[in-house]
Design an enzyme around this catalytic site. Structure first.
Site, mmCIF file in Angstrom:
data_model
loop_
_atom_site.group_PDB
_atom_site.id
_atom_site.type_symbol
_atom_site.label_atom_id
_atom_site.label_comp_id
_atom_site.label_asym_id
_atom_site.label_seq_id
_atom_site.Cartn_x
_atom_site.Cartn_y
_atom_site.Cartn_z
ATOM 1 N N ARG A 22 28.014 29.763 -10.353
ATOM 2 C CA ARG A 22 27.750 30.722 -9.588
ATOM 3 C C ARG A 22 28.993 31.789 -9.464
ATOM 4 O O ARG A 22 29.982 31.461 -8.811
ATOM 5 C CB ARG A 22 27.590 30.323 -8.096
ATOM 6 C CG ARG A 22 26.350 29.415 -7.998
ATOM 7 C CD ARG A 22 26.375 28.786 -6.359
ATOM 8 N NE ARG A 22 25.018 28.121 -6.141
ATOM 9 C CZ ARG A 22 24.948 26.821 -6.082
ATOM 10 N NH1 ARG A 22 26.304 26.113 -6.167
ATOM 11 N NH2 ARG A 22 23.728 26.179 -5.821
ATOM 12 N N ARG B 31 15.311 30.188 3.919
ATOM 13 C CA ARG B 31 16.046 29.144 3.632
ATOM 14 C C ARG B 31 17.289 28.554 4.556
ATOM 15 O O ARG B 31 17.346 27.455 4.662
ATOM 16 C CB ARG B 31 16.746 29.148 2.381
ATOM 17 C CG ARG B 31 17.658 30.085 2.138
ATOM 18 C CD ARG B 31 18.033 30.489 0.758
ATOM 19 N NE ARG B 31 19.073 29.480 0.186
ATOM 20 C CZ ARG B 31 19.792 29.615 -0.872
ATOM 21 N NH1 ARG B 31 19.387 30.706 -1.764
ATOM 22 N NH2 ARG B 31 20.659 28.837 -1.398
ATOM 23 N N HIS C 222 23.944 25.976 4.121
ATOM 24 C CA HIS C 222 25.615 25.583 3.707
ATOM 25 C C HIS C 222 25.907 24.346 4.058
ATOM 26 O O HIS C 222 26.412 23.826 3.225
ATOM 27 C CB HIS C 222 26.394 26.876 4.587
ATOM 28 C CG HIS C 222 26.522 27.936 3.873
ATOM 29 N ND1 HIS C 222 26.952 29.307 4.669
ATOM 30 C CD2 HIS C 222 26.316 28.627 2.679
ATOM 31 C CE1 HIS C 222 26.778 30.191 3.659
ATOM 32 N NE2 HIS C 222 26.336 29.843 2.673
ATOM 33 N N ARG D 89 25.639 32.403 -14.387
ATOM 34 C CA ARG D 89 25.017 33.530 -13.624
ATOM 35 C C ARG D 89 25.660 34.552 -13.490
ATOM 36 O O ARG D 89 26.799 34.406 -12.624
ATOM 37 C CB ARG D 89 24.005 32.850 -12.332
ATOM 38 C CG ARG D 89 23.447 33.816 -11.682
ATOM 39 C CD ARG D 89 22.708 33.476 -10.430
ATOM 40 N NE ARG D 89 23.564 33.023 -9.281
ATOM 41 C CZ ARG D 89 23.369 32.188 -8.278
ATOM 42 N NH1 ARG D 89 22.129 31.855 -8.003
ATOM 43 N NH2 ARG D 89 24.142 32.092 -7.260
ATOM 44 N N CYS E 33 17.541 24.782 -11.626
ATOM 45 C CA CYS E 33 19.061 24.675 -10.935
ATOM 46 C C CYS E 33 19.141 24.884 -9.673
ATOM 47 O O CYS E 33 20.151 25.016 -8.889
ATOM 48 C CB CYS E 33 19.915 26.001 -11.834
ATOM 49 S SG CYS E 33 19.472 27.522 -11.275
#
EC number: 2.7.3.9
Length: 556
Positions: free
Chosen positions: A288, A449, A186, A325, A486
């Site tokens: 998103r 991640r 983030h 998406r 993306c």
């Protein structure tokens, strides 16, 4: 004496200044018993503190807007989680103070997250931040946050919570360095949105003494401690040269010999559109839509609300391309009305398209809303499904789009290695592919991640990841279809050249990165990009791949 440290560069730019450390609150309140007659009062104190912190997070989100707003609203929902509050009430009822009840309840939930697989463990930092804010309020100590300073500085922290990153003042915070985090955390995403140079995953960053002068290169990940006068001049000159190149670079994305590579923006909602337009985005490569669903975790937004949000974005790019998406729920984005309550490893469970196929009414409403939002507009609408594993997934999504009467191209995100390996099969059902390199790296290397300890495996320069990109791009070319990227990999200007050389047909990134990528891509021919891509794939590590590509493009 000048020394050099290396972390992971996640946001372009150079920052030179004195170190200031993130302030911390008292984390663990004392354990003491309260009389039974005080329990109700303490429960009230706990609820008031929770509501105050949730309101503060929402207010910060409203000020920040865009993706930051969605992240902070999600944190506010954590603070108000009814199960957590029920646990707090139980603990206070048997003698805990309000602050101790909060601390112990959050610690219990923290252990559950940490043991629920690496993907969920990556949300521990967000949970800790919420807990610290509530406990600090109850104890009457300063909130954790950025230090007070009347002159610019480089911020050092173990990690930065979204609530801190979202409202950093770029006129005071020259850049930041964290010990933890990764290129797709983030904090990294928000740093790029702010345009603040940032380096993450730097072990020992907290040991840098307050007031030490450092030079931070957010592109290379290098930190120069007590830089020499020559080093400062060189870095400032390079930064000035880069700024001049950005100002001179305008128009559509293309290589120097005219090979077009559309540069698109990643957004979380209408609030992100102005920055995308200002950066010269040629459209939206990743909308998103899950952020629309985070306002109320218990109910899906109405069709009317969705139509309104979608149309605002579509109207901003007349005759441009907008790739939407559909809802990507599950794992770190749980929604009470959709996602399973308990899974041993949510990142490998029912998430993304799997969730939507289990709840076809939610997918149908979203697709219908998109169809209505695009009526009468000249925009090129494309709709894609997250977490497509195989041809059966792709077919199920395409069928749902047709049944909803959607006049758009249907696509699949390549985030699971199986989809890259069988890309030609997937393309029998859909019209385009979009590579989500963040999750594709996570699943390829079994490396969360959000975990700094495995950040080297999240590096998008990993040759194995480039192999999967190449497979997907080659499959799309063979089928006469498009294959974009993306994920955050597209925001690295040098890697953007390599991706172009691998055959990727469009690049989508945070708006702040578009000028950097446009300027760099315009320096090289397609043939140079192809040679750089071949050199990178022939390497044995991410660092070797980056160096090999750089050597080719610099003519060494």
């Amino acid at each position: 004496m000048e020394t050099t440290l290396r972390g992971v560069g996640v946001s372009h730019g150079v920052a030179i200044g004195e170190v200031r450390h993130m302030g911390t609150a008292v984390l663990e309140p004392p354990a003491k018993q309260i009389p039974a007659e005080d329990a109700e009062r303490e429960q009230g104190r706990a609820r008031q503190a929770v509501e105050a912190v949730a309101a503060d997070l929402m207010a910060r989100g409203n000020l920040a807007g865009g993706e930051a707003q969605a992240v902070l609203e999600a944190q506010a929902m954590i603070a108000q989680d009814p199960e957590l509050m029920a646990d707090v009430d139980r603990r206070v009822a048997v003698g805990s103070t309000a602050e101790r009840g909060i601390y112990d309840a959050f610690s219990h939930y923290r252990e559950l997250l940490a043991g629920a697989g690496e993907y969920m463990a990556g949300r521990v930092a967000d949970l800790d931040d919420v807990r610290n804010r509530i406990v600090a309020r109850l104890l009457g100590v300063p909130m954790p946050g950025v230090p007070d300073s009347d002159k610019p500085y480089v911020l050092i922290a173990r990690d930065l919570a979204p609530a801190d990153t979202a409202l950093l003042d770029p006129t005071l915070v020259l850049g930041f360095v964290t010990e933890e985090g990764g290129p797709t955390s983030h904090s990294a995403i928000l740093a790029r949105a702010l345009g603040v140079p940032a380096v993450v995953a730097l072990p020992g960053a907290g040991e840098l003494a307050e007031g030490t002068v450092v030079a931070v290169d957010g592109s290379t990940g290098e930190i120069f401690v007590d830089p020499s006068a020559e080093k400062r001049v060189a870095m400032e000159a390079a930064a000035a040269e880069r700024k001049a190149a950005l100002a001179a670079s305008t128009g559509p994305g293309a290589t120097s010999d005219g090979h077009k590579v559309p540069l698109l923006a990643n957004i979380g909602g209408p609030a992100d559109v102005p920055a995308a337009v200002e950066a010269g985005a040629e459209g939206i490569g990743l909308f998103r839509t899950e952020f629309l669903f985070l306002d109320d975790s218990k109910n899906a937004p109405s069709e009317e609300k969705q139509v309104e949000s979608y149309r605002q974005v579509l109207e901003a790019f007349p005759e441009g391309r907008v790739v939407v998406r559909v809802l990507d729920a599950g794992a770190d984005k749980p929604l009470d009305f959709l996602t399973p309550g308990e899974e041993p490893n949510p990142a490998l469970g029912v998430r993304g398209l799997r969730t939507l196929l289990d709840h076809p009414e939610v997918l149908r409403t979203q697709l219908t809303a998109l169809a209505k939002a695009s009526e009468g507009l000249p925009v090129y609408l494309e709709v894609m499904a997250p977490m497509v594993a195989d041809r059966a997934d792709a077919k199920a999504f395409a069928d749902a789009c047709r049944e909803a009467g959607l006049q758009a191209k249907f696509g699949a995100m390549v985030e699971i290695p199986s989809a890259a390996l069988r890309a030609r099969s997937v393309l029998q059902e859909v019209e385009f592919l979009s590579l989500g390199t963040n999750d594709l790296a996570q699943y390829t290397f079994a490396a969360d991640r959000q975990v700094g300890a495995v950040s080297r495996l999240q590096d998008p320069w990993q040759p194995a990841l480039l192999d999967l990109v190449s497979l997907s791009a080659e499959a799309a070319k063979a089928e006469g279809k498009s294959c974009g990227v993306c994920g955050e990999a597209a925001s690295d200007p040098l890697l953007a050249c390599v991706l172009t050389g691998l055959g990727v047909t469009s690049l989508s990134m945070g708006a702040a990165s578009i000028p950097y990528v446009r300027a760099t891509l315009g320096k090289y021919t397609l043939a140079q990009c192809e040679r750089a891509a071949a050199a990178a794939r022939a390497a044995e590590s991410a660092e070797e791949a980056r160096n090999a590509a750089q050597a080719v493009l610099s003519g060494e």
